[in-house]
Design an enzyme around this catalytic site. Structure first.
Site, PDB file in Angstrom:
ATOM      1  N   ASP A 110      15.603  32.206  15.890  1.00  0.00           N
ATOM      2  CA  ASP A 110      14.172  32.066  16.122  1.00  0.00           C
ATOM      3  C   ASP A 110      13.991  31.679  17.585  1.00  0.00           C
ATOM      4  O   ASP A 110      14.171  30.531  17.972  1.00  0.00           O
ATOM      5  CB  ASP A 110      13.585  30.999  15.185  1.00  0.00           C
ATOM      6  CG  ASP A 110      12.086  30.797  15.427  1.00  0.00           C
ATOM      7  OD1 ASP A 110      11.566  31.326  16.427  1.00  0.00           O
ATOM      8  OD2 ASP A 110      11.455  30.094  14.622  1.00  0.00           O
ATOM      9  N   TYR A 146      11.357  24.422  13.077  1.00  0.00           N
ATOM     10  CA  TYR A 146      10.072  24.970  12.632  1.00  0.00           C
ATOM     11  C   TYR A 146      10.084  26.475  12.832  1.00  0.00           C
ATOM     12  O   TYR A 146      10.455  26.959  13.900  1.00  0.00           O
ATOM     13  CB  TYR A 146       8.940  24.347  13.455  1.00  0.00           C
ATOM     14  CG  TYR A 146       7.552  24.864  13.118  1.00  0.00           C
ATOM     15  CD1 TYR A 146       6.978  24.623  11.870  1.00  0.00           C
ATOM     16  CD2 TYR A 146       6.804  25.577  14.052  1.00  0.00           C
ATOM     17  CE1 TYR A 146       5.701  25.078  11.576  1.00  0.00           C
ATOM     18  CE2 TYR A 146       5.521  26.025  13.760  1.00  0.00           C
ATOM     19  CZ  TYR A 146       4.973  25.780  12.515  1.00  0.00           C
ATOM     20  OH  TYR A 146       3.700  26.226  12.222  1.00  0.00           O
ATOM     21  N   LYS A 193       4.962  33.246  21.621  1.00  0.00           N
ATOM     22  CA  LYS A 193       4.658  32.446  22.797  1.00  0.00           C
ATOM     23  C   LYS A 193       4.752  33.240  24.117  1.00  0.00           C
ATOM     24  O   LYS A 193       3.851  34.015  24.397  1.00  0.00           O
ATOM     25  CB  LYS A 193       5.503  31.174  22.770  1.00  0.00           C
ATOM     26  CG  LYS A 193       5.178  30.371  21.490  1.00  0.00           C
ATOM     27  CD  LYS A 193       5.637  28.951  21.447  1.00  0.00           C
ATOM     28  CE  LYS A 193       4.980  28.255  20.254  1.00  0.00           C
ATOM     29  NZ  LYS A 193       5.857  27.838  19.186  1.00  0.00           N
TER      30      LYS A 193
HETATM   31  C1  LIG Z   1       5.639  28.088  17.660  1.00  0.00           C
HETATM   32  C2  LIG Z   1       6.809  28.457  16.842  1.00  0.00           C
HETATM   33  C3  LIG Z   1       6.704  29.293  15.722  1.00  0.00           C
HETATM   34  C4  LIG Z   1       5.384  29.755  15.180  1.00  0.00           C
HETATM   35  O1  LIG Z   1       4.679  30.564  16.059  1.00  0.00           O
HETATM   36  P1  LIG Z   1       3.069  30.716  15.892  1.00  0.00           P
HETATM   37  O2  LIG Z   1       2.712  31.738  16.919  1.00  0.00           O
HETATM   38  O3  LIG Z   1       2.499  29.359  16.144  1.00  0.00           O
HETATM   39  O4  LIG Z   1       2.826  31.185  14.507  1.00  0.00           O
HETATM   40  C5  LIG Z   1       7.865  29.692  15.083  1.00  0.00           C
HETATM   41  N1  LIG Z   1       9.067  29.286  15.517  1.00  0.00           N
HETATM   42  C6  LIG Z   1       9.216  28.477  16.578  1.00  0.00           C
HETATM   43  C7  LIG Z   1      10.580  28.091  17.034  1.00  0.00           C
HETATM   44  C8  LIG Z   1       8.091  28.017  17.268  1.00  0.00           C
HETATM   45  O5  LIG Z   1       8.264  27.172  18.290  1.00  0.00           O
END
Ligand SMILES: *Cc1c(COP(=O)(O)O)cnc(C)c1O
Length: 427
Positions: free
Chosen positions: A239, A144, A267
């Site tokens: 990511d 994701y 995060k």
């Molecule tokens: C949570 C997450 C996102 C998206 O971040 P948001 O602040 O919710 O937009 C993107 N990549 C990874 C791996 C994530 O865990």
């Protein structure tokens, strides 16, 4: 457990908010029942509006790595707020933050702040495409990268939970340049490069995928991704929105010794405020406006309160020897949960990387999303509700990672393991 006030609030929320929630993963659709409402959190605990106390392994989906409402973060936010909530003019905290990230993550030579992980990933792939002058992106099944149109293809937890991997409202043309491969499969990626010579702008990957539960890269896999991108003039984008500043000071890339071209963050970097960032090689980052041709912007990017919270989080993590502690607590939880599963004679595979974990109800190893799908989800539902009733909150879906904070104590883990032993025996 009395949840009268939560039920009342949820009924009210349903009238004004689609599904009663502002992010679909908070709903209990995968496990049945209704979400509870929380109005206070501290350390490893959250309290719902009916006064029930829960040990929290969601940790606001990752940011609360020092536990909830850490005094240093709260105090930094208060101090910053007194000076103004937003300027739309450069502020000194942006420089401090950028410098600190570049120190902690050596592959990052320049960095730009955003307000979410989604924005960071969206901007990173735009930059990769602009820099390489190529269109195609490889992503992995179950990874994701935020709810970006072109990346919302086989994108893990939310989509998996709701059974329609792709979202409505995204024209097929928007995802036609996104190629999906199974994670941990070397041959699949080789085949994609062979079939798309000089067309791949980059690979975007969660180095330790945490959005379909959690599984680890097989030995050599991340090295392989590094080599094949470099050999083909494509960029490697890590990511690290979930793994950054969590799996090590310098994220998964430090833990596994890989140097990506670009990285995205979110995060933990915001200490619980809305923050994201993307950064990497200087000559790539200089392709961004105002220096270069790739446009990217944000009214609240580098917001002073968000920077203050994020800085306090990162500085305290660095200062307090967090990673050793998280590893120890993680080991204790893993060992205890596996013992509980064994004595209840229930097949469980528990994947863990530092303070991230996921238990699957299957006897087979889980290396990618296809393996994760073998987990017995009916069993997970019962386990989830049993644990919730015992005062332990895991994410309300089989396909989410769990998180430990430095505020989780040995006693919290002991209580969790004892509750699990009881719940598992009755499954
Ligand atoms: C949570 C997450 C996102 C998206 O971040 P948001 O602040 O919710 O937009 C993107 N990549 C990874 C791996 C994530 O865990």
């Amino acid at each position: 457990m009395n949840r009268t006030q939560s039920e009342k609030l949820f009924a009210e929320a349903l009238k004004y908010i689609p599904g009663g929630v502002n992010s679909p993963v908070r709903a209990f659709r995968a496990v049945g029942g209704n979400p509870f409402f929380v109005n206070r959190a501290s350390g490893s605990k959250v309290w719902d509006v009916d006064g029930n106390e829960l040990i929290d392994y969601v940790c606001t989906w990752g940011p609360a790595i020092l536990g909830h409402a850490h005094p240093k973060i709260i105090s930094a936010i208060k101090t910053a707020a007194e000076f103004g909530t937003s300027f739309g003019i450069p502020n000194p905290l942006e420089v401090t933050m950028a410098k600190l990230i570049c120190e902690l993550v050596p592959s990052v030579k320049k960095i730009r702040m955003t307000s979410s992980g989604t924005e960071a990933c969206m901007s990173a792939i735009r930059l990769a495409r602009g820099f390489t002058r190529r269109d195609k992106i490889i992503k992995f099944d179950g990874c994701y990268h935020g709810h970006v149109d072109s990346l919302l293809v086989r994108a893990g937890s939310g989509a998996l939970t709701f059974g329609h991997p792709d979202s409505a409202g995204i024209p097929a043309a928007f995802t036609s340049h996104t190629i999906v491969a199974p994670y941990n499969d070397v041959e699949a990626v080789k085949a994609i490069f062979a079939a798309n010579k000089n067309e791949i702008a980059g690979i975007i990957v969660e180095p330790v995928p945490g959005n379909a539960g959690l599984y680890l890269p097989k030995p050599g896999y991340l090295e392989f991704l590094r080599e094949i991108t470099a050999a083909n003039g494509a960029l490697l984008i890590f990511d690290e929105v979930m793994t950054g500043f969590r799996l090590a000071k310098g994220g998964a890339q430090e833990r596994f010794g890989i140097t990506p071209d670009l990285s995205t963050f979110g995060k933990v970097i915001g200490g619980g405020l809305p923050v994201g960032a993307f950064g990497g090689r200087a000559e790539i980052m200089d392709y961004l406006a105002p220096l270069g041709p790739v446009y990217q912007a944000g009214t609240l990017s580098g917001n002073p309160i968000a920077m203050a919270a994020g800085l306090a989080n990162l500085e305290e993590l660095d200062r307090c020897g967090a990673y050793d502690r998280l590893e120890k607590i993680g080991e204790q939880l893993e060992a205890g949960m596996m013992d509980a599963a064994k004595s209840a004679n229930i097949p469980v595979r528990l994947n863990r990387c530092g303070s991230m974990f996921c238990g699957y109800f299957t006897s087979e190893p889980v290396h990618n999303v296809a393996d994760a799908m073998h987990s017995d989800r009916e069993r997970f539902k019962k386990f989830f509700h049993g644990m919730l009733d015992a005062g332990v909150y895991f994410a309300p879906s089989q396909f989410e990672a769990g998180f430990i904070s430095t505020a989780h104590t040995a006693a919290d883990i002991e209580k969790t393991v004892q509750a699990a032993a009881k719940v598992l025996r009755n499954l």
